[in-house]
Design a protein around this motif. Structure first.
Motif, short mmCIF file in Angstrom:
data_model
loop_
_atom_site.label_atom_id
_atom_site.label_comp_id
_atom_site.label_asym_id
_atom_site.label_seq_id
_atom_site.Cartn_x
_atom_site.Cartn_y
_atom_site.Cartn_z
N VAL A 1 -15.29 -7.24 4.57
CA VAL A 1 -14.13 -7.74 4.82
C VAL A 1 -14.83 -9.19 5.72
O VAL A 1 -14.02 -10.19 5.52
N VAL A 2 -15.52 -9.10 6.35
CA VAL A 2 -16.08 -10.26 7.27
C VAL A 2 -16.63 -10.86 6.37
O VAL A 2 -16.75 -12.30 6.47
N TYR B 1 -17.94 -11.42 16.75
CA TYR B 1 -16.63 -10.84 17.35
C TYR B 1 -16.23 -9.55 16.92
O TYR B 1 -16.14 -8.39 17.43
N ALA B 2 -15.89 -9.80 15.66
CA ALA B 2 -15.24 -8.69 14.76
C ALA B 2 -16.30 -7.46 14.68
O ALA B 2 -16.04 -6.36 14.62
N LEU C 1 -13.95 -13.28 4.92
CA LEU C 1 -13.25 -14.18 5.71
C LEU C 1 -14.43 -15.23 6.24
O LEU C 1 -13.75 -16.50 6.45
N LEU C 2 -15.60 -14.92 6.14
CA LEU C 2 -16.57 -15.82 6.25
C LEU C 2 -16.45 -16.93 5.29
O LEU C 2 -16.64 -18.18 5.35
N LEU C 3 -16.43 -16.37 3.85
CA LEU C 3 -16.54 -17.30 2.85
C LEU C 3 -15.09 -18.26 2.97
O LEU C 3 -15.11 -19.52 2.74
N ARG D 1 -9.99 -2.35 11.61
CA ARG D 1 -9.15 -3.55 11.50
C ARG D 1 -10.16 -4.74 11.72
O ARG D 1 -9.80 -5.75 12.67
N PRO D 2 -10.85 -5.05 10.96
CA PRO D 2 -12.08 -6.04 10.92
C PRO D 2 -11.30 -7.36 10.81
O PRO D 2 -11.52 -8.54 11.38
N ALA D 3 -10.39 -7.58 10.03
CA ALA D 3 -9.72 -8.84 9.58
C ALA D 3 -8.84 -9.03 10.90
O ALA D 3 -8.99 -10.55 11.26
N ALA D 4 -8.30 -8.28 11.78
CA ALA D 4 -7.55 -8.51 12.57
C ALA D 4 -8.39 -9.13 13.85
O ALA D 4 -8.12 -10.08 14.67
#
Length: 229
Positions: free
Chosen positions: A28-29, A73-74, A32-34, A86-89
């Motif tokens: 997930v991280v 942070y995540a 989101l990084l991409l 909840r890695p996205a949140a």
């Protein structure tokens, strides 16, 4: 506690579930990084590797700092429990909370490195003697390692920018293991980029951020112990 709740608790505490939660969090991280860096990195991949492009490279790398901060942070805040993933949140929370503080560190760092890089590449044209290459490289390395500490501190703690900079310099000397670890990670990242491309490095971004976080654990522990209440 009901039987269903006990079953979920056992499922969330087992070794297999911890591995699965870590893999899920990293995936997930990574996505989101991409997502948050693609607007800058896509043109960067297509950009020629010419020293004259260094100011443009610095500009395109601006979104990378807040994205790495959010990923830190995540990964730091996310526990291994599969019942509470909840890695996205957490990523977006970290992004919103840290973006301004990170940019106050990240943008000057990129600017300094771009100036140093241009001076190194065109030292003859600007009238610098060849021996100037050594101090310029040392300054660039020092700026980069201080920025690595500052980015970590800004991502996980709420300090004023001037205090972040003081702590980043302080721990550059006080935590040599962290400094050497960050230097090795940066060397590995540069090597991957040189041999392959920025795209390959980005596909490994979440793993690299996790390694960066683990390398910085001694510094994080000392800051939490000595500079927070």
């Amino acid at each position: 506690m009901s039987g269903a709740t006990r079953a979920w608790r056992q499922f969330g505490d087992g070794p297999l579930s911890r591995v699965a939660s870590r893999v899920y969090t990293l995936l997930v991280v990574e996505l989101l990084l991409l997502l948050t860096t693609l607007p800058g990195l896509l043109p960067l991949v297509l950009l020629g590797r010419d020293p004259s492009n260094l100011p443009l490279v610095a500009l395109l790398l601006v979104p990378v700092g807040p994205a790495i901060s959010a990923a830190l942070y995540a990964l730091r805040q996310q526990g291994p429990d599969l019942t509470d993933l909840r890695p996205a949140a957490l990523f977006w929370r970290g992004y919103r909370a840290n973006v301004l503080g990170v940019l106050r560190v990240w943008v000057p760092t990129l600017s300094w490195l771009a100036v140093l890089g241009v001076n190194l590449a065109y030292s003859g044209a600007v009238g610098l003697a060849s021996w100037w290459a050594v101090p310029l490289v040392l300054i660039a390395v020092g700026v980069t390692l201080c920025a690595a500490n500052a980015l970590m501190i800004t991502s996980l703690f709420d300090f004023r920018t001037r205090d972040v900079l003081r702590l980043s310099v302080h721990f550059l000397v006080r935590s040599p293991a962290v400094t050497v670890g960050n230097a090795l990670l940066l060397t590995a990242a540069a090597g991957i980029t040189a041999v392959t491309s920025e795209a390959v490095l980005m596909l490994l971004a979440s793993i690299a951020v996790l390694a960066y976080l683990r390398v910085s654990d001694p510094m994080i522990h000392l800051i939490r112990k000595e500079f927070t209440t």
